[in-house]
Design a protein around this motif. Structure first.
Motif, PDB file in Angstrom:
ATOM      1  N   TYR A 118      -4.522  -2.675   6.538  1.00 25.88           N
ATOM      2  CA  TYR A 118      -3.595  -2.516   7.654  1.00 25.88           C
ATOM      3  C   TYR A 118      -3.028  -1.100   7.723  1.00 25.88           C
ATOM      4  O   TYR A 118      -2.573  -0.660   8.785  1.00 25.88           O
ATOM      5  CB  TYR A 118      -2.487  -3.557   7.565  1.00 25.88           C
ATOM      6  CG  TYR A 118      -2.919  -4.878   8.158  1.00 25.88           C
ATOM      7  CD1 TYR A 118      -2.972  -5.044   9.536  1.00 25.88           C
ATOM      8  CD2 TYR A 118      -3.295  -5.947   7.351  1.00 25.88           C
ATOM      9  CE1 TYR A 118      -3.377  -6.246  10.095  1.00 25.88           C
ATOM     10  CE2 TYR A 118      -3.709  -7.153   7.900  1.00 25.88           C
ATOM     11  CZ  TYR A 118      -3.754  -7.298   9.278  1.00 25.88           C
ATOM     12  OH  TYR A 118      -4.172  -8.480   9.836  1.00 25.88           O
ATOM     13  N   ALA A 119      -3.033  -0.381   6.620  1.00 22.33           N
ATOM     14  CA  ALA A 119      -2.613   1.024   6.677  1.00 22.33           C
ATOM     15  C   ALA A 119      -3.546   1.813   7.574  1.00 22.33           C
ATOM     16  O   ALA A 119      -3.108   2.606   8.424  1.00 22.33           O
ATOM     17  CB  ALA A 119      -2.576   1.619   5.272  1.00 22.33           C
ATOM     18  N   PHE A 145      -2.779  -8.057  -2.275  1.00 18.75           N
ATOM     19  CA  PHE A 145      -1.819  -7.309  -1.472  1.00 18.75           C
ATOM     20  C   PHE A 145      -2.305  -5.878  -1.238  1.00 18.75           C
ATOM     21  O   PHE A 145      -2.209  -5.325  -0.137  1.00 18.75           O
ATOM     22  CB  PHE A 145      -0.456  -7.301  -2.163  1.00 18.75           C
ATOM     23  CG  PHE A 145       0.596  -6.557  -1.397  1.00 18.75           C
ATOM     24  CD1 PHE A 145       1.291  -7.168  -0.365  1.00 18.75           C
ATOM     25  CD2 PHE A 145       0.892  -5.236  -1.693  1.00 18.75           C
ATOM     26  CE1 PHE A 145       2.248  -6.487   0.363  1.00 18.75           C
ATOM     27  CE2 PHE A 145       1.848  -4.545  -0.978  1.00 18.75           C
ATOM     28  CZ  PHE A 145       2.536  -5.177   0.052  1.00 18.75           C
ATOM     29  N   ARG A 203      -1.578 -11.860   0.443  1.00 17.54           N
ATOM     30  CA  ARG A 203      -2.121 -10.902   1.399  1.00 17.54           C
ATOM     31  C   ARG A 203      -1.147 -10.694   2.555  1.00 17.54           C
ATOM     32  O   ARG A 203      -0.477 -11.616   3.001  1.00 17.54           O
ATOM     33  CB  ARG A 203      -3.464 -11.394   1.934  1.00 17.54           C
ATOM     34  CG  ARG A 203      -4.524 -11.466   0.856  1.00 17.54           C
ATOM     35  CD  ARG A 203      -5.833 -11.981   1.386  1.00 17.54           C
ATOM     36  NE  ARG A 203      -5.720 -13.331   1.940  1.00 17.54           N
ATOM     37  CZ  ARG A 203      -6.753 -14.109   2.242  1.00 17.54           C
ATOM     38  NH1 ARG A 203      -7.980 -13.662   2.033  1.00 17.54           N
ATOM     39  NH2 ARG A 203      -6.574 -15.318   2.736  1.00 17.54           N
ATOM     40  N   LEU A 204      -1.130  -9.486   3.041  1.00 18.12           N
ATOM     41  CA  LEU A 204      -0.232  -9.070   4.107  1.00 18.12           C
ATOM     42  C   LEU A 204      -0.969  -9.139   5.440  1.00 18.12           C
ATOM     43  O   LEU A 204      -2.156  -8.795   5.520  1.00 18.12           O
ATOM     44  CB  LEU A 204       0.254  -7.662   3.797  1.00 18.12           C
ATOM     45  CG  LEU A 204       1.124  -6.909   4.792  1.00 18.12           C
ATOM     46  CD1 LEU A 204       2.082  -6.021   4.008  1.00 18.12           C
ATOM     47  CD2 LEU A 204       0.248  -6.029   5.676  1.00 18.12           C
ATOM     48  N   ILE A 223       5.651  -8.845   9.955  1.00 19.04           N
ATOM     49  CA  ILE A 223       4.752  -8.755   8.795  1.00 19.04           C
ATOM     50  C   ILE A 223       4.764 -10.095   8.083  1.00 19.04           C
ATOM     51  O   ILE A 223       5.836 -10.609   7.730  1.00 19.04           O
ATOM     52  CB  ILE A 223       5.183  -7.622   7.841  1.00 19.04           C
ATOM     53  CG1 ILE A 223       5.054  -6.263   8.546  1.00 19.04           C
ATOM     54  CG2 ILE A 223       4.333  -7.631   6.580  1.00 19.04           C
ATOM     55  CD1 ILE A 223       5.520  -5.096   7.711  1.00 19.04           C
ATOM     56  N   MET A 247       7.437  -2.101  -0.980  1.00 26.11           N
ATOM     57  CA  MET A 247       5.987  -2.098  -1.133  1.00 26.11           C
ATOM     58  C   MET A 247       5.553  -1.176  -2.262  1.00 26.11           C
ATOM     59  O   MET A 247       4.667  -1.507  -3.051  1.00 26.11           O
ATOM     60  CB  MET A 247       5.323  -1.668   0.177  1.00 26.11           C
ATOM     61  CG  MET A 247       5.449  -2.660   1.311  1.00 26.11           C
ATOM     62  SD  MET A 247       4.688  -2.021   2.819  1.00 26.11           S
ATOM     63  CE  MET A 247       4.847  -3.453   3.901  1.00 26.11           C
ATOM     64  N   CYS A 253      -7.605   3.008   0.779  1.00 28.10           N
ATOM     65  CA  CYS A 253      -7.195   3.589   2.058  1.00 28.10           C
ATOM     66  C   CYS A 253      -8.175   4.671   2.505  1.00 28.10           C
ATOM     67  O   CYS A 253      -8.611   4.706   3.667  1.00 28.10           O
ATOM     68  CB  CYS A 253      -5.790   4.173   1.951  1.00 28.10           C
ATOM     69  SG  CYS A 253      -4.472   2.960   2.017  1.00 28.10           S
ATOM     70  N   SER A 298      -5.049  -5.843   1.393  1.00 29.88           N
ATOM     71  CA  SER A 298      -4.559  -6.049   2.758  1.00 29.88           C
ATOM     72  C   SER A 298      -3.686  -4.889   3.224  1.00 29.88           C
ATOM     73  O   SER A 298      -3.785  -4.450   4.380  1.00 29.88           O
ATOM     74  CB  SER A 298      -3.784  -7.362   2.826  1.00 29.88           C
ATOM     75  OG  SER A 298      -2.660  -7.333   1.936  1.00 29.88           O
ATOM     76  N   GLU A 299      -2.852  -4.369   2.358  1.00 29.72           N
ATOM     77  CA  GLU A 299      -2.006  -3.241   2.743  1.00 29.72           C
ATOM     78  C   GLU A 299      -2.863  -2.020   3.069  1.00 29.72           C
ATOM     79  O   GLU A 299      -2.578  -1.285   4.017  1.00 29.72           O
ATOM     80  CB  GLU A 299      -1.029  -2.920   1.612  1.00 29.72           C
ATOM     81  CG  GLU A 299      -0.244  -1.627   1.788  1.00 29.72           C
ATOM     82  CD  GLU A 299       0.664  -1.629   3.016  1.00 29.72           C
ATOM     83  OE1 GLU A 299       1.110  -0.540   3.417  1.00 29.72           O
ATOM     84  OE2 GLU A 299       0.919  -2.716   3.579  1.00 29.72           O
ATOM     85  N   LEU A 309       4.856   1.886   4.492  1.00 24.75           N
ATOM     86  CA  LEU A 309       4.738   1.841   3.037  1.00 24.75           C
ATOM     87  C   LEU A 309       6.160   1.973   2.500  1.00 24.75           C
ATOM     88  O   LEU A 309       6.588   3.006   1.993  1.00 24.75           O
ATOM     89  CB  LEU A 309       3.837   2.970   2.527  1.00 24.75           C
ATOM     90  CG  LEU A 309       3.432   2.936   1.049  1.00 24.75           C
ATOM     91  CD1 LEU A 309       2.739   1.629   0.703  1.00 24.75           C
ATOM     92  CD2 LEU A 309       2.534   4.111   0.708  1.00 24.75           C
ATOM     93  N   HIS A 349      -0.258  -8.185   9.696  1.00 22.55           N
ATOM     94  CA  HIS A 349       0.606  -7.640  10.747  1.00 22.55           C
ATOM     95  C   HIS A 349       0.394  -8.441  12.039  1.00 22.55           C
ATOM     96  O   HIS A 349      -0.735  -8.788  12.384  1.00 22.55           O
ATOM     97  CB  HIS A 349       0.279  -6.166  10.998  1.00 22.55           C
ATOM     98  CG  HIS A 349       0.847  -5.255   9.969  1.00 22.55           C
ATOM     99  ND1 HIS A 349       1.922  -4.427  10.217  1.00 22.55           N
ATOM    100  CD2 HIS A 349       0.495  -5.023   8.678  1.00 22.55           C
ATOM    101  CE1 HIS A 349       2.202  -3.730   9.131  1.00 22.55           C
ATOM    102  NE2 HIS A 349       1.348  -4.070   8.173  1.00 22.55           N
TER     103      HIS A 349
END
Length: 1731
Positions: free
Chosen positions: A1571-1572, A1564, A1595-1596, A1588, A1626, A1648, A1567-1568, A1622, A1598
């Motif tokens: 996508y961030a 997670f 895994r996330l 979402i 989350m 990130c 993936s977050e 976020l 979008h």
């Protein structure tokens, strides 16, 4: 073989020998050639018949070989025959050859006289020389030597032939007539030498014996040609003539005087002078008949001096025979008279020194005493010192030179004789010094001239002490007192001597500001002061009490008062303070007490003595006491609070500082001292300090311990090589053992030496952990072990571990250490011990064990055994080598195998095991460092030449990026081999640190080997890998090479005359610069597969290399190069790049602890002019480097104009045209305004650009320039059509302004080339073409519907589509129609379902899908061309909610590899959504950006997850969307669970902390984070839970990018103000507890930031992708400045540190932002989407 052939061979051999000598090398070839030539000549000479027809030069060469070799007496006859051969041919030997052979004859004659003298004195002669040719009996040796001398004389041009020879030489181009006198002088000199030697021989031979008459006759024969030679010399105008005449007169006169004196024993019956000339015709000898000159004659003084010198020569040759002394000394009485001329007195002094020295060495004590007393009396005169002393009036220093000559002659004399002379000279010096005052330059010069004699007389008198570590390096109190009492008088004399040396500053010992001695002191004075200090006894006995002050006043008071103001209290104190000034980096701790004049004088003498010992004494440690030992012993003996203790401490500190300064200067070119001597001095100094760490018997013991510890700390900091000397380690262990053995009671404190032992281990491990731990392990387990090491094993191992943690490469996985290392060594040693026991019976130990271990290791290597087996065999081989105890003999092949085995298939684990074993061998086999490094560097160079791993320069980061998704840069194991080479470099770095920076021959050999290996490693500037994973090893290699180069620069800085560094050092420095700059000649690349330790190591390697480059004051250059500014400009550019790279890697390594945004980097603070200079420098080095500057350094934008100008100026050069990035510099706004120019015309032949660069050029300012567009399209044509098809939406947009039809032509050509391209092109053209009629008046209008408007592309798209169909091959057209018709039919189901009631739509959909036939068996899914459709699944057809026509979901059975037949397990199901009435082009654009980011993150090795699912618009407002497998929307999950994400994860994956849960959370986070970054750059909005997805692995994903860039829901309210979503739920999963400091959240932030940094590397491509769609009419372009704002979000003007800081603040702002939660709440209220 004929004689002519033999002569030719001899000539060839001698020519080769002369050539070798002329070249200054080839000693073996020269010796071999001469040996073979000599053997041939000997054989020919021994054969009957005439001699070989030798050339004079060949004969001379053979003669020189006899002189240079160890020849016996038999060779004298051979030499005589050589001379005779040349003479018989009427030729001459070269003068050099004659002189060499004459020297040989004299040397042989002296050797032959030895047994005769011994026999005459009743002694046993020395045994004959062993191993050479058989020696002749002594008398025959004398005769043979004399014969050779006379033969040489006979070979001279005599008998009135000198003039004829000179005339003949002049006629043949020889010397002019003006040089004839020199020819004659040379001949006469040789005659005199032979005559003098023969005369000396005749003095010892029994006249009645068989050889005496012949030798004396030979002497007469030698003198026979003398008159002719003197006559040919010419008048007195030739300087040599008068000298030869005087020598001739002196020769005959001396013989006459000795003969007239009469013998005292039968063997001294000299014939009268006339008998010497009996065989000489009177007419020949007539010019010498009257040699006696009256005293009034101008030549009388010179003749008398020559006669005196002849007496000295004869006395020396006869080695001080007593009767000779009895007769010669009276002859010197007149010369000693005060009225004698100065020259005669000086000569008499010299003769006295020779006679006294010869008598002392020959055992004639009376002769020595009389001669020495006469000489000293001659120097003293009638007084007792002062200004009237003849020594002080001797301006030329002749008397002092005579005294020095005497002292040197006594070098082999008995010690008591030398001591007597030394005491006499000390008294002479101190008495004479009383008459010298400040400003008396003449007297000071005379005193200074006496210093060499003082030094020579005292050489070796003080008993030498072992200076090595582990020896008796301390002088204890009892020994010091005993020394003082045993030689109290000598100590007083030395104290006075050193007082005067200090007062007059002889040797320039004082600091420059206080220098008061003669300004032009000869170097010999300083050397003499140093030798005198080395042999001086300790003079520091004063303990600081009142009794000591009284003694000092009694000894020194009267002299000080007589000496005057220069010895007053103030003057003494000032000079003492000057000599004891502390080093600049320290302040004096204790206040130095004011003491009496006598005490000040005593301390001044102590300070001068030890300062001289530190600054000028020989460093070889062969004489005297250990450094600082007397001072430390005296300090220990000093009473607490005494007046002397602070002064002694200050003297010790100042002396130590002098030693350290000397160590830094020692080496070639500085003081003429070798590294070996410096190493010996360092060891001796360390030994003294270690020996006093536990001082405890005197009142000053605490002060002594503290001072010893402080100085040892400073010494180890300056001379770090001591940390790895086994002797220091053992000395500390011995000190610990002794201190603990003497400790009493259970409460005894740990000894100070134990603390320092642990310090040494920790400090050594911090710099070279492998070397240190091996030494420690050897002390614990080796033979012999040390009991102190065993008692403190745990503490020592802990110290080693703490040091390793601070070592330069501590972040890397290291070899075994601690208990594990001991266990592995013990196991391997046990196996080898068993092998040895088994081999002992077969007589194979230990050599047999080494061979057996080598075979076992080789077998494991050949069989490619598992790593564990291979490692065990390898360590067993190392243990066998240690057991053998030598790397020579049987150990040499095993050492070679140990070095080369890890290089066969470089592996990091094997490399670390190998380094562990190499350190073990070094610790266990003394003296193997050079051999070990030689083998390891040979293996290293073999890997370098193979071009593998670190040396694989073929890796191209740009090429990897251009290869597209799915490319794994590590697929071939490149990074594994790079990591292996990194481990090798760790060993080589430790080898340099521990072994090369010390002193001695071993260290010099290691330096040479490493320097050679490093130079060859950098031979090809671009030969090093540019893989981002290679950053650490590349800069470690460069750093090590720079250390080697700086060592050469430092040595060269001390050379006289300002000579530069050696050529090898210069070339190495230039290669370092070239290789370092080559690293930056490409785009900056990231590597996310590093472990945390590897990332820290890479950053540290660059930062340390940067600091090393900063410390280079000036880079040497071999020759001016093409680079503007030379090496200085290159170094400045390199520093700028290194600072930026260091900051970049530091940010990557620790994104959350990065430098602040204001940190230097990226060229901050560089002016525009400096940028232009850097750009010119970079272009001169490599145009690639100049291009990389624009990418790597944000500030380099200021130099873009300069880069464009350079590219334009060099556009016609092939090397520049090979660089696609340089083409972009031509596509400038100026080019767009000017149109086609000379530079742009070159684009027709330019190398094609990569795909993204081509897109950037097509979206750039010069995109519409025909030359630029043509180049971009040509570049696209060179790319993979499938990759180009990815950007078809953008390329189709270019049809809008395709004035020349170039874009259309390109699209049509690519469609003909590739089926997929044609398919996707037709879909794009139908999407952008004229809409159907229904689109203008739809039956059902969706919310916000607007009538379609042409943006200028409808007609062009329709036209191109028709042409594509028309140009398609029939088979291709048939496939395309089937593909489009099949999926068009499925899409049409959506429209057919709209009239059907909702409750019946699912059944109707299934039925409609079932009726659609699969037209071909090779159809593929439009969103996945790699798949093959096996069948549609009607039951899967599901109508979906929509305000427009009904979208449907249909699943298909597919086969992705195209080989399946549909059987179970070989195919899978993929669902697609078919939409009608929705424009999917904006989703395509967003997913293109996501895909580009995914590829960039994958290329960087980051584990971030992005899933750019397939979307394909197939017609106007029609499209196909791929369903992400195994996913559910967050809203759907919310319908089945009441809790948030954390609860959902807990239910699905288990409890937090479990393996499944933590794996899912990691997924997670990845993936977050991905996508961030994507959502931030795209500004994706409408991120409610329905858009979402979560897959089965946590895994996330979008979906639905209807609002991106500048648009947002609610009429662009931009309510979702967070950069990305976020939400609170989350953060509950990412940051349990909400502290923002939890490990998962820190990991999320790091990913990130790293993802954002990696995304900036493809900013140009992403911006171009978005910019090319700007006129498409998509909603996201409907407001604001989307392209400019996108560019601003990349922050390309920021450094990496600033960008990281920006992303950190962005994350902090998005964290649980209230607008995010509120938007979810609004969606829940409006659309019932669970929040």
């Amino acid at each position: 073989m004929t004689q002519a052939e033999a002569a030719d061979l001899v000539h060839a051999g001698t020519v080769l020998a002369r050539l070798g000598r002329a070249l200054g090398g080839l000693p073996r070839a020269e010796a071999q050639a001469l040996s073979e030539a000599g053997s041939l000549w000997r054989a020919a000479a021994a054969a009957p018949g005439p001699p070989l027809p030798l050339l004079p030069a060949d004969a001379a060469a053979l003669l020189s070989s006899l002189v240079g070799a160890s020849c016996g007496t038999a060779d004298l006859a051979l030499a005589q025959r050589l001379v005779q051969t040349v003479r018989d041919r009427g030729e001459q030997l070269p003068l050099a050859a004659r002189q060499m052979m004459l020297d040989l004859a004299c040397r042989e004659l002296r050797d032959a006289l030895q047994p005769l003298r011994a026999a005459s004195n009743g002694k046993n002669p020395a045994p004959p020389h062993q191993g050479g040719p058989p020696a002749l009996p002594p008398r025959e040796r004398v005769t043979a030597a004399a014969r050779l001398a006379v033969a040489l004389v006979a070979a001279q041009p005599t008998n009135n032939s000198i003039e004829a020879a000179a005339l003949n030489a002049e006629a043949n181009g020889g010397p002019a007539k003006s040089d004839r006198g020199e020819l004659a002088a040379a001949a006469a000199g040789a005659l005199l030498e032979a005559g003098e030697t023969a005369l000396a021989a005749g003095a010892l031979l029994d006249p009645g014996g068989p050889g005496a008459a012949e030798v004396l006759g030979l002497a007469a024969t030698a003198l026979a040609p003398l008159p002719a030679a003197l006559a040919a010399t010419g008048t007195a105008e030739a300087p040599a003539a008068s000298v030869l005449l005087v020598r001739a007169r002196a020769l005959v006169g001396s013989a006459a005087r000795l003969a007239a004196s009469g013998p005292s024993r039968p063997t001294w019956r000299w014939p009268p002078t006339e008998s010497l000339c009996a065989n000489i015709p009177p007419a020949t000898f007539a010019p010498l008949a009257d040699l006696a000159l009256p005293a009034s004659d101008p030549q009388y003084e010179r003749e008398l001096q020559a006669g005196l010198l002849m007496l000295a020569r004869l006395a020396t040759l006869l080695e001080g025979d007593g009767e000779v002394a009895q007769r010669v000394l009276p002859l010197l009485a007149g010369a000693n008279a005060a009225a004698a001329p100065p020259g005669v007195r000086a000569t008499a002094a010299f003769v006295l020194a020779c006679i006294a020295g010869a008598c002392a060495c020959g055992g004639c004590r009376w002769g020595y005493e009389q001669g020495a007393a006469a000489l000293v009396a001659l120097c003293r005169g009638k007084g007792d010192g002062g200004a009237g002393t003849p020594l002080l009036a001797d301006d030329r220093g002749d008397l002092a030179a005579a005294l020095e000559q005497l002292a040197e002659l006594l070098e082999q004399a008995p010690a008591n004789i030398r001591s007597d002379l030394h005491a006499s000279l000390l008294a002479l010096f101190t008495d004479a010094a009383m008459g010298v005052r400040g400003g008396d330059a003449r007297g000071m010069r005379a005193l200074g001239a006496l210093l060499p004699a003082l030094a020579a007389a005292g050489a070796g008198l003080t008993q030498a002490r072992p200076h090595a570590l582990g020896g008796a390096s301390a002088v204890d109190i009892g020994e010091l007192q005993a020394l003082q009492e045993r030689s109290a008088g000598l100590v007083k004399m030395h104290r006075l001597t050193w007082l005067y040396i200090a007062l007059h500053d002889f040797g320039a010992l004082a600091p420059l500001a206080q220098h008061a001695g003669p300004a032009d002191q000869p170097p010999a004075w300083r050397a003499a002061v140093g030798r005198l200090a080395a042999d001086a006894p300790p003079i520091v006995a004063a303990g600081g009490g009142e009794e000591d002050l009284a003694k000092l006043d009694a000894d020194l008071g009267e002299r000080l008062r007589r000496f005057g103001p220069q010895a007053a209290q103030g003057a003494l104190t000032a000079r003492l303070v000057a000599l004891t000034a502390p080093p600049p980096h320290r302040r004096r701790g204790a206040t130095l007490a004011q003491v009496s004049p006598a005490a000040s004088a005593h301390l001044l003498s102590v300070a001068a003595l030890h300062r001289a010992r530190a600054l000028a004494a020989p460093l070889d440690g062969t004489s005297g006491l250990p450094p600082l030992a007397p001072l430390l012993a005296a300090l220990e003996m000093a009473a607490p609070g005494s007046w002397s203790a602070p002064w002694l401490s200050a003297i010790a500190e100042a002396t130590f500082a002098c030693y350290c300064c000397r160590f830094e200067l020692a080496g070639p070119g500085a003081l003429g001292e070798s590294d070996t001597h410096r190493a010996a001095a360092e060891e001796a100094l360390a030994g003294s300090l270690v020996a006093h760490l536990d001082a405890g018997s005197g009142g000053g013991a605490p002060t002594t311990r503290a001072l010893a510890a402080e100085l040892l700390n400073a010494l180890l900091a300056r001379c770090s090589g001591l940390l790895w000397w086994p002797e220091l380690f053992r000395a500390l262990l011995d000190a610990v053992q002794a201190a603990e053995a003497g400790a009493t009671g259970s409460s005894a404190q740990p000894p100070n030496s134990l603390h320092w032992l642990l310090q040494v281990v920790a400090r050594g491990a911090a710099a070279a952990p492998g070397v240190t731990e091996a030494l420690l392990q050897q002390a614990l387990t080796g033979q012999p072990g040390h009991p102190a090491a065993g008692r403190h094993a745990a503490e020592l191992l802990a110290a080693a571990d703490s040091g390793r943690a601070r070592s330069p490469m501590a972040a890397l996985p290291g070899p075994p250490s601690g208990a594990l290392a001991l266990n592995r060594k013990a196991r391997a040693s046990g196996v080898v011990a068993g092998m040895a026991m088994a081999a002992k019976a077969s007589q194979r130990a230990p050599a047999g064990v080494a061979e057996q271990a080598a075979r076992s290791l080789q077998a494991a290597l050949d069989a490619r055994s598992p790593a564990a087996v291979l490692h065990d065999r390898y360590l067993q081989a190392a243990a066998a080598l240690v057991l053998s105890g030598s790397v020579r003999g049987p150990g040499a092949p095993l050492l070679r195998l140990l070095a080369r085995a890890p290089a066969r298939d470089p592996d990091p684990d094997m490399a670390r095991v190998a380094a562990f074993a190499w350190h073990w061998v070094n610790a266990g086999v003394p003296g193997c460092q050079a051999a070990l490094v030689a083998e390891v560097t040979e293996a290293w160079l073999a890997m370098a030449e193979a071009g593998d791993g670190l040396f694989d320069g073929r890796y191209d980061p740009e090429g990897v990026a251009a290869a597209g998704p799915g490319t794994d840069p590590d697929a071939d194991g490149l990074t594994r081999r790079i990591a292996a080479h990194h481990a090798w470099l760790a060993f080589l770095g430790e080898a340099w640190q521990a072994w090369a920076e010390g002193g001695g021959a071993e260290a010099a050999a290691v330096r040479a080997l490493l320097g050679r290996a490093l130079a060859r490693s950098l031979q090809v500037p671009r030969g090093l890998s540019r893989h981002p994973a290679a950053a650490g090893p590349v800069f470690r290699l460069l750093g090590l090479a720079l250390r080697c180069a700086r060592h050469g620069m430092a040595e060269a800085s001390g050379l006289p005359g300002g000579a530069g560094p050696p050529l090898a050092t210069t070339l190495l420095a230039e290669r370092i610069l070239a290789a370092a700059l080559a690293w930056f000649a490409g785009p900056a690349a990231w590597y996310g597969r590093w472990s945390d330790g590897e990332a820290r190591e890479a950053a540290a390697a660059v930062a340390e290399f940067e600091r090393a480059v900063e410390r280079v004051p000036e880079w040497p250059a071999s020759a001016p190069g093409p680079t503007p500014g030379g090496n200085a400009a290159r170094a400045a550019l390199l520093l700028l790049l290194l600072r930026t790279e260091a900051q970049r890697l530091a940010v990557w390594t620790a994104p959350l602890e990065a430098a602040p945004a204001t940190a230097a980097g990226g060229g901050a603070g560089v002016s525009a002019a400096e940028w232009r200079q850097h750009m010119r420098t970079a272009w001169g080095v490599d145009p690639r480097l100049a291009l990389a500057l624009l990418d790597r350094l944000p500030g380099a934008a200021a130099a873009r104009g300069e880069a464009e100008a350079l590219a334009t100026a060099h556009a016609g050069e092939p090397d520049v045209q090979a660089l696609p990035k340089a083409a972009a510099l031509l596509a400038t706004p100026a080019a767009a305004r000017a149109g086609v120019g000379a530079a742009l015309a070159h684009l027709a032949t330019w190398a094609p650009a990569p795909l993204l660069q081509a897109l950037e050029m097509m979206s750039g300012p010069a995109a519409r320039v025909p030359a630029v567009r043509a180049y971009a399209l040509r570049s696209l044509h060179a790319c993979n059509p499938q990759q180009v098809a990815f950007f078809l939406p953008q390329l189709v947009q270019l049809l809008r302004a395709d004035d020349g039809g170039a874009v259309e032509a390109f699209l049509r050509e690519e469609a003909r080339r590739a089926r997929l391209f044609a398919h996707l092109l037709l879909c794009a053209l139908r999407t952008e073409g004229t809409p159907p009629d229904e689109a203008f008046a739809p039956a059902v209008k969706r919310s916000g519907w607007q009538r379609p408007e042409d943006t200028g592309i409808w007609g062009a798209a329709d036209c191109v589509a028709k042409k594509v169909w028309a140009e398609a091959a029939p088979a291709e057209a048939e496939f395309l129609r089937a593909e489009l018709d099949f999926f068009g039919a499925v899409t049409g189901v959506s429209g057919a379902l709209y009239p059907v009631p909702k409750d019946h739509r699912r059944v109707a959909a299934a039925e409609l899908v079932r009726k659609i036939p699969l037209l071909r068996d090779d159809l593929y899914l439009p969103t996945n061309p790699r798949s093959r459709v096996l069948a549609a699944i009607p039951e899967s057809a599901t109508p979906m909610q929509s305000a427009a026509k009904v979208p449907i979901l249909v699943a298909f059975q597919i086969d992705e590899d195209g080989q399946s037949t549909g059987s179970e397990g070989t195919s899978r199901v993929q669902a697609l959504i078919f939409k009608v009435g929705d424009d999917c082009r904006q989703d395509v654009l967003a997913l293109q950006v996501v895909a580009l980011l995914r590829d960039a993150l994958a290329a960087a090795g980051l584990g971030l997850y992005l899933a750019p699912y397939g979307v394909l618009p197939t017609d106007y407002e029609c499209g196909i969307i791929e369903v992400v497998p195994d996913t559910k929307s967050r809203s759907a999950l919310g319908e089945t669970a009441d809790g948030g994400l954390a609860e959902i994860f807990r239910r699905k994956f288990g409890e937090p902390g479990s393996r499944r849960f933590e794996t899912a959370r990691d997924n997670f986070i990845a993936s977050e984070a991905g996508y961030a970054v994507a959502c931030f750059l795209l500004q994706a909005k409408d991120r409610h839970n329905g858009n979402i997805l979560l897959d089965g692995r946590g895994r996330l994903v979008h979906i639905d990018f209807g609002f991106i860039l500048e648009i947002s829901p609610g009429g662009n309210m931009r309510f979702e103000s967070a950069a990305f979503k976020l939400s609170h739920e989350m953060t509950q999963l990412l940051d349990p507890g909400g502290s923002r400091a939890s490990a998962p959240f820190r990991r999320f932030q790091e990913l990130c930031i790293r993802g954002y940094l990696a995304a900036r590397g493809v900013a140009g491509g992403i911006i171009a992708t978005v910019a090319l769609m700007a006129e498409s009419g998509l909603p996201c372009y409907g407001r604001g400045a989307p392209v400019d704002n996108l560019r601003r979000r990349f922050r390309l003007d920021f450094t990496d540190a600033q960008a990281a800081e920006f992303m950190r603040s962005t994350i902090a702002d998005a964290y649980d932002k209230w607008t995010t939660g509120f938007y979810d709440y609004v969606q829940y209220l409006q659309n019932s989407i669970p929040k």
